[in-house]
Each structure stands twice: as C-alpha cells, then as structure tokens.
Design an enzyme around this catalytic site. Structure first.
Site, mmCIF file in Angstrom:
data_model
loop_
_atom_site.group_PDB
_atom_site.id
_atom_site.type_symbol
_atom_site.label_atom_id
_atom_site.label_comp_id
_atom_site.label_asym_id
_atom_site.label_seq_id
_atom_site.Cartn_x
_atom_site.Cartn_y
_atom_site.Cartn_z
ATOM 1 N N GLN A 10 10.074 -127.951 4.961
ATOM 2 C CA GLN A 10 9.133 -127.675 6.048
ATOM 3 C C GLN A 10 7.678 -127.562 5.581
ATOM 4 O O GLN A 10 6.770 -127.684 6.394
ATOM 5 C CB GLN A 10 9.553 -126.397 6.780
ATOM 6 C CG GLN A 10 10.878 -126.547 7.511
ATOM 7 C CD GLN A 10 11.300 -125.294 8.248
ATOM 8 O OE1 GLN A 10 11.874 -124.390 7.646
ATOM 9 N NE2 GLN A 10 11.021 -125.215 9.531
ATOM 10 N N HIS B 179 12.912 -141.008 7.919
ATOM 11 C CA HIS B 179 12.465 -142.357 7.567
ATOM 12 C C HIS B 179 13.290 -143.441 8.258
ATOM 13 O O HIS B 179 12.770 -144.493 8.600
ATOM 14 C CB HIS B 179 12.505 -142.554 6.042
ATOM 15 C CG HIS B 179 11.518 -141.675 5.328
ATOM 16 N ND1 HIS B 179 11.641 -141.298 4.020
ATOM 17 C CD2 HIS B 179 10.386 -141.072 5.773
ATOM 18 C CE1 HIS B 179 10.635 -140.514 3.682
ATOM 19 N NE2 HIS B 179 9.857 -140.359 4.730
ATOM 20 N N ASP C 293 6.822 -135.758 4.947
ATOM 21 C CA ASP C 293 6.317 -136.457 3.748
ATOM 22 C C ASP C 293 5.178 -135.689 3.093
ATOM 23 O O ASP C 293 5.094 -135.600 1.871
ATOM 24 C CB ASP C 293 5.808 -137.863 4.119
ATOM 25 C CG ASP C 293 6.959 -138.818 4.445
ATOM 26 O OD1 ASP C 293 8.124 -138.371 4.430
ATOM 27 O OD2 ASP C 293 6.682 -140.005 4.707
ATOM 28 N N ARG D 189 9.502 -115.269 0.847
ATOM 29 C CA ARG D 189 10.773 -115.999 0.807
ATOM 30 C C ARG D 189 10.481 -117.494 0.934
ATOM 31 O O ARG D 189 9.863 -117.927 1.905
ATOM 32 C CB ARG D 189 11.684 -115.529 1.960
ATOM 33 C CG ARG D 189 12.933 -116.332 2.093
ATOM 34 C CD ARG D 189 13.870 -115.826 3.200
ATOM 35 N NE ARG D 189 15.001 -116.727 3.256
ATOM 36 C CZ ARG D 189 15.443 -117.337 4.352
ATOM 37 N NH1 ARG D 189 14.886 -117.111 5.524
ATOM 38 N NH2 ARG D 189 16.453 -118.176 4.295
ATOM 39 N N HIS E 45 18.166 -124.518 1.931
ATOM 40 C CA HIS E 45 17.649 -124.413 3.301
ATOM 41 C C HIS E 45 17.636 -125.830 3.893
ATOM 42 O O HIS E 45 16.591 -126.393 4.163
ATOM 43 C CB HIS E 45 16.257 -123.773 3.295
ATOM 44 C CG HIS E 45 15.802 -123.235 4.630
ATOM 45 N ND1 HIS E 45 15.350 -121.964 4.819
ATOM 46 C CD2 HIS E 45 15.715 -123.827 5.855
ATOM 47 C CE1 HIS E 45 15.006 -121.773 6.080
ATOM 48 N NE2 HIS E 45 15.209 -122.895 6.734
ATOM 49 N N ASN F 61 20.852 -120.753 3.800
ATOM 50 C CA ASN F 61 20.178 -120.360 5.021
ATOM 51 C C ASN F 61 20.954 -120.864 6.231
ATOM 52 O O ASN F 61 21.073 -122.064 6.450
ATOM 53 C CB ASN F 61 18.766 -120.946 5.072
ATOM 54 C CG ASN F 61 18.024 -120.507 6.325
ATOM 55 O OD1 ASN F 61 17.681 -119.338 6.449
ATOM 56 N ND2 ASN F 61 17.817 -121.426 7.268
ATOM 57 N N GLU F 62 21.508 -119.932 6.999
ATOM 58 C CA GLU F 62 22.075 -120.231 8.309
ATOM 59 C C GLU F 62 23.208 -121.256 8.334
ATOM 60 O O GLU F 62 23.027 -122.398 8.772
ATOM 61 C CB GLU F 62 20.972 -120.693 9.271
ATOM 62 C CG GLU F 62 19.862 -119.682 9.448
ATOM 63 C CD GLU F 62 18.903 -120.050 10.570
ATOM 64 O OE1 GLU F 62 18.934 -121.192 11.040
ATOM 65 O OE2 GLU F 62 18.130 -119.181 10.976
ATOM 66 N N ASN G 282 18.931 -113.760 10.079
ATOM 67 C CA ASN G 282 17.847 -114.422 10.812
ATOM 68 C C ASN G 282 18.124 -114.211 12.286
ATOM 69 O O ASN G 282 19.195 -114.576 12.783
ATOM 70 C CB ASN G 282 17.818 -115.925 10.539
ATOM 71 C CG ASN G 282 17.318 -116.262 9.143
ATOM 72 O OD1 ASN G 282 16.952 -115.365 8.383
ATOM 73 N ND2 ASN G 282 17.299 -117.537 8.813
ATOM 74 N N TYR H 78 16.380 -114.354 16.326
ATOM 75 C CA TYR H 78 15.266 -114.738 17.185
ATOM 76 C C TYR H 78 15.451 -114.309 18.633
ATOM 77 O O TYR H 78 14.526 -113.853 19.269
ATOM 78 C CB TYR H 78 15.070 -116.259 17.137
ATOM 79 C CG TYR H 78 14.489 -116.744 15.825
ATOM 80 C CD1 TYR H 78 13.123 -116.877 15.657
ATOM 81 C CD2 TYR H 78 15.307 -117.051 14.743
ATOM 82 C CE1 TYR H 78 12.574 -117.310 14.463
ATOM 83 C CE2 TYR H 78 14.771 -117.484 13.540
ATOM 84 C CZ TYR H 78 13.406 -117.611 13.404
ATOM 85 O OH TYR H 78 12.864 -118.028 12.215
ATOM 86 N N GLU I 164 14.471 -113.604 8.578
ATOM 87 C CA GLU I 164 13.591 -114.356 9.487
ATOM 88 C C GLU I 164 13.582 -113.686 10.845
ATOM 89 O O GLU I 164 14.623 -113.220 11.328
ATOM 90 C CB GLU I 164 14.081 -115.798 9.725
ATOM 91 C CG GLU I 164 13.776 -116.757 8.625
ATOM 92 C CD GLU I 164 14.256 -118.167 8.942
ATOM 93 O OE1 GLU I 164 14.245 -118.571 10.133
ATOM 94 O OE2 GLU I 164 14.650 -118.868 7.994
#
Ligand code: BGC
Length: 516
Positions: free
Chosen positions: A49, A69, A82, A107, A152, A196-197, A339, A341, A410
């Site tokens: 990310q 891509h 990229d 993190r 991740h 992660n998750e 995590n 939300y 998160e």
C-alpha cells in the site's frame, strides 16, 4: 469484515430495535478520560500500500503487482501500487511523521518478494534487506518501536501459481520466510505479527473477488486457505518460540479482523444467527488459536459437513485438522491482534433461505445482515460509525477467550480527501471512548494503532478512499505528505495520554516535540 457488509442484504427492519447505542453522551464528552499506565499508541501501513518500487533493486512480482498489471481496471480508478507513496525512497520522511505524532511504535509489513525474490530462501535480496534495515534503524534512532507484519496480502506470484494458501507446502515456504526475517531483523524487532486478517485473505481473496487473487471458489478454496494459513501461522510461531524467543525476547501473534454482529432482535433465532455469524466470520480463525480446545468451531464443522452431504460431496468442504494439528495451532499467539472498523445487525428467517450462491460459506451460515441507514458513514460503503460494536466486541473477546492481552492493530475511518477531516476525528474519539469503556470493564487492551499513518493504495478502491492522518498528494511526483486536522488531534491524544473532546488544534504547522 468489510465483505460481509459488501454482501449485505438490505431488509426492512422487522419491528423496533432496542439499543444501548448512545453510550457516548454529551456529558461524557465534557470529561477528559485517561488511558491506562503503559498503554501504547502507534499507526500502521502495509508494504504494497505504501512502498512502491515494485520492480526496483531485485524485487519480484507479487499477486497485487500481477492483478493490477494484468487487469488494471479491476481497481476502481485503474491505479496500482507501482509507486504508491514511494516509501521505499521516502522512509526518512515517514519516520519524521512518526516523530511529529510522538508515536510509541509503528506497524508496517514486509514484502516477501523484496526479501526473497525467488519466494524461497535460496537467494536473499540484499537491497531489499537494506531498505528494511534502514527503516528499522531510523525508527529506533528516535525510540519508535517497530511492529512488523510478515504477511499483509502480497503473496509472491510464483507461489500463487503453485496454489498460494491452497497448497499445503505453503506451511514450509512461509515458515522458511519467517525464519529468515527473524534472523535478519529479530535483533531489533520485538513485536511480530504473522498474518494480517485471515478473513480478508481467504474469504475475500479465495472465496470471492474482492481481494487478489480473486479466485472466487466459494465454500471450498476459502476453507482450504483457512486451514493452511493457520498451520503456517503456527509454524512461524513455533519457529520463533523454539529458535529465537530466548535470545530475542520478543512477542509474536496474529491479527484477526472482526466486526460485531448484533442480533437484530431478542428472538432466539437471531441470537443464534449472530453468534454463528461471528464464528463463520472470524471465530473460524480465532477459535483454533485462542480457545481452550482448539480446532475449528464445532457448529461450523457440523453445518459445513451437513450442507456438503446434502450437496452430494463425499466429504466436508471444511478440511479437518488432525488431533496433532489441533495441538500444533492451539495457543500460538502471545496476544489477540484485532483490526476493527465497523459492525452490523444479524438475523435469520425464511427470507434468507436459498438466497446465497451454493456452495458458499454464506450459504453454510445462512444468515442475513444489515446496517441502519441513519448510521454515520465514511467514504467506504462497508464502514459505518458504530462505536458500541467495538465495546461489545472487546467484551466478547474477553469472555470467549479468557481475557487475552489485546493489541488493536488497526482502527480508522475513510474520507474522500481534504485536510479538514472532522468525520475522522469524531470516529477516533468515539471508538477510543468505547475502547476505554471496555478497559473499564476489565478487557486487557494494551495497544492502539490508527489506520493509517498516511493515505495509501486502498486495494480494489485504489486511491479513491483515504484513511490517512496525513494526506498524500498523488499528483505530485514527490508524493508530498501533509498533516490533516486529525493528525494534530491524534498527536495530542498520544502526548497527553488522554481523550479530551474539547481539544481543538490551533495550528496547522507540525513540529517535532520532546523525546522524539
Ligand atoms: C487492511 C488494510 C486496509 C484497511 C482499510 C484493513 O482491512 O488491513 O490494508 O487498508 O483495512 O480497508
């Protein structure tokens, strides 16, 4: 969690809903609440990310390079990672921002193919290792602790060609990678997160199309992924425990994403449905590690086995753990990485019968979910502001899993951009307040991580949804980072170790204050 709400079925509310929704009263907002002694604050990002440099200095292709891509416009704005935030070149500015915020820790995740371009340990890419050494050393210079996620979501494309999490050999490959990174960085990194998750990896990536590799083999690939991923996680834990813990003295655990499923009514049917939604949603990953007995939840095993038989399968689509594997996975996390939300309502009645694709884990569960229209919303369709769900989830984790230490790895809110992000400030305050309620109730929450330090590539949404405390200008080749109003508010929370709703930043100039 988001996918549950992507798939949300909108229903007309049946009857009145009773709720202790408004824990946060005006009176509450007039008080200053302090965080416990020793409580730690950080922010998070992930390699794909933010790093960019996708093919620089020997890094090999991963599944997000491949997807963006080969099918650029599968991503909402046809963008890719990229260059992303160019953190590969701008890590010093990133650390400067951590110092501005006064963070205790940061993190971030490692890119497997930047360290091991062949995917295997036959070749270690020195330039990739240098990048992470530089980032870690720069942070430690200012007393900011690294919290490092091994995985991740950026699976090496070569391993994906071999099946990725669906190939049982992934346990060896991932374990070898884990040992390599403990050897390389474990002298300085004391907090490790293996994965992660799992839900987003398996349910969304293997059972759906909302994450790479977009396999969409529902009710089969997602379950195979769950088993292999848990075994791989446990392999990394055991390697750390047996070979490194004594000399390196760190902690290692897994991060699980979970929303709270509130029963839509007092009816037994809805209560059972909400509990089962939690087990299918995240208990499938949490129970094997954090429960006394280990293994997948028994209701899940029963339901999937029964449905599979009905559908003409010769064995359950949910693979079994052997008794040895149950023991191998049980207890393999020093903390519960969470995590979180958002949350929603769950129900079960005739209206959900036969509405899901079959086979699928949604069909195996057979429950519906929805959110209320009047709930405040973020820029992400799945992210509504439901702070009481955070409170209830934390209490549930305490009750179900014997009050483990919880690291919030998160929590955050998206906007469409702009520096005046009052919605984000309000979200953080409400969720931190709910977390303090849970702590007051005896939940052992020790760490809080805001997602995210800065805007970044938001997966299938590209750069259209922004989660950053700092705004990133993607039009500018320099990828300039500018603090949002929320950055000043978070800084004050970290500085004062308190939640003061009346605080208003009186400046838009960031400084680096004492200690950092
Ligand atoms: C993920 C992040 C993502 C964030 C917001 C989490 O599920 O770990 O990578 O950007 O949610 O969607």
């Amino acid at each position: 969690m988001k996918s549950l709400y992507h798939l949300m079925i909108l229903v007309v509310l049946l009857g009145p809903v009773k709720f202790n929704e408004c824990k946060t009263t005006d009176a509450r907002q007039n008080t200053v609440r302090r965080f416990p002694e020793g409580f730690l604050f950080g922010t998070a990002t992930a390699s794909y990310q933010v790093e960019g440099a996708w093919n620089v200095d020997g890094k090999a292709e991963n599944i997000w390079d491949h997807l963006t891509h080969t099918h650029p416009c599968d991503i909402k704005d046809c963008s890719n990672g990229d260059i992303a935030n160019d953190s590969y070149n701008q890590y010093k500015r990133d650390v400067e921002m951590m110092r501005e915020l006064g963070l205790d820790f940061y993190r971030f995740s490692l890119s497997w193919t930047r360290i091991l371009p062949t995917s295997f340990v036959d070749k270690i890419n020195e330039a990739g290792v240098n990048y992470y050494n530089n980032l870690i050393d720069e942070m430690l210079k200012y007393n900011i602790q690294p919290m490092v996620t091994l995985y991740h979501w950026d699976m090496p494309q070569k391993l994906q060609d071999l099946g990725g999490w669906n190939n049982p050999h992934i346990v060896d490959w991932y374990g070898d990678y884990a040992r390599t990174v403990f050897e390389l960085f474990g002298d300085r990194v004391k907090n490790w997160i293996t994965m992660n998750e799992p839900r987003e990896i398996c349910y969304q990536g293997y059972g759906d199309v909302t994450m790479a590799p977009r396999l969409n083999i529902k009710g089969v690939a997602d379950y195979m992924c769950a088993k292999n991923l848990l075994l791989a996680h446990a392999r990394a834990y055991h390697i750390y425990n047996d070979e490194f813990r004594e000399t390196q003295n760190g902690t290692i655990g897994i991060t699980i994403s979970a929303g709270f499923s509130e029963p839509a009514s007092e009816s037994e049917e809805d209560k059972v449905a909400a509990e089962e939604a939690a087990l299918f949603g995240w208990g499938i990953y949490a129970q094997p590690i954090f429960s006394e007995t280990g293994d997948f939840p028994s209701i899940l095993k029963e339901k999937v086995a029964a449905k599979s038989a009905e559908q003409g399968f010769l064995r359950s689509r949910l693979p079994e753990f052997t008794p040895e594997e149950v023991e191998y996975v049980r207890g393999t996390s020093d903390f519960f990485g969470l995590n979180h939300y958002s949350s929603g309502y769950t129900f079960r009645n005739e209206s959900v019968l036969g509405i899901f694709e079959s086979p699928s884990s949604d069909d195996d569960l057979g429950a519906g979910s929805y959110v209320l229209e009047e709930w405040e919303t973020s820029a992400s369709s799945w992210l509504k502001v439901v702070p009481w769900g955070f409170y209830k989830l934390l209490v549930k984790i305490k009750d179900d899993y014997n009050n483990p230490p919880v690291f919030i790895t998160e929590n955050g809110f998206s906007t469409l951009g702009g520096l005046e992000d009052d919605g984000r400030i309000s979200y953080y305050r409400k969720y931190l307040d709910a977390m303090l309620d849970a702590i007051a109730e005896g939940c052992d929450v020790r760490v809080y991580t805001a997602w995210s330090l800065m805007d970044n590539f938001e997966w299938m949404q590209g750069y259209t949804e922004r989660f950053g405390l700092y705004e990133v200008d993607y039009e500018d080749p320099a990828r300039t980072r500018t603090p949002r109003k929320s950055a000043f508010v978070y800084k004050e929370i970290v500085r004062s170790r308190a939640l003061d709703w009346s605080y208003q930043p009186d400046t838009d100039v960031m400084t680096i204050d004492d200690g950092h």
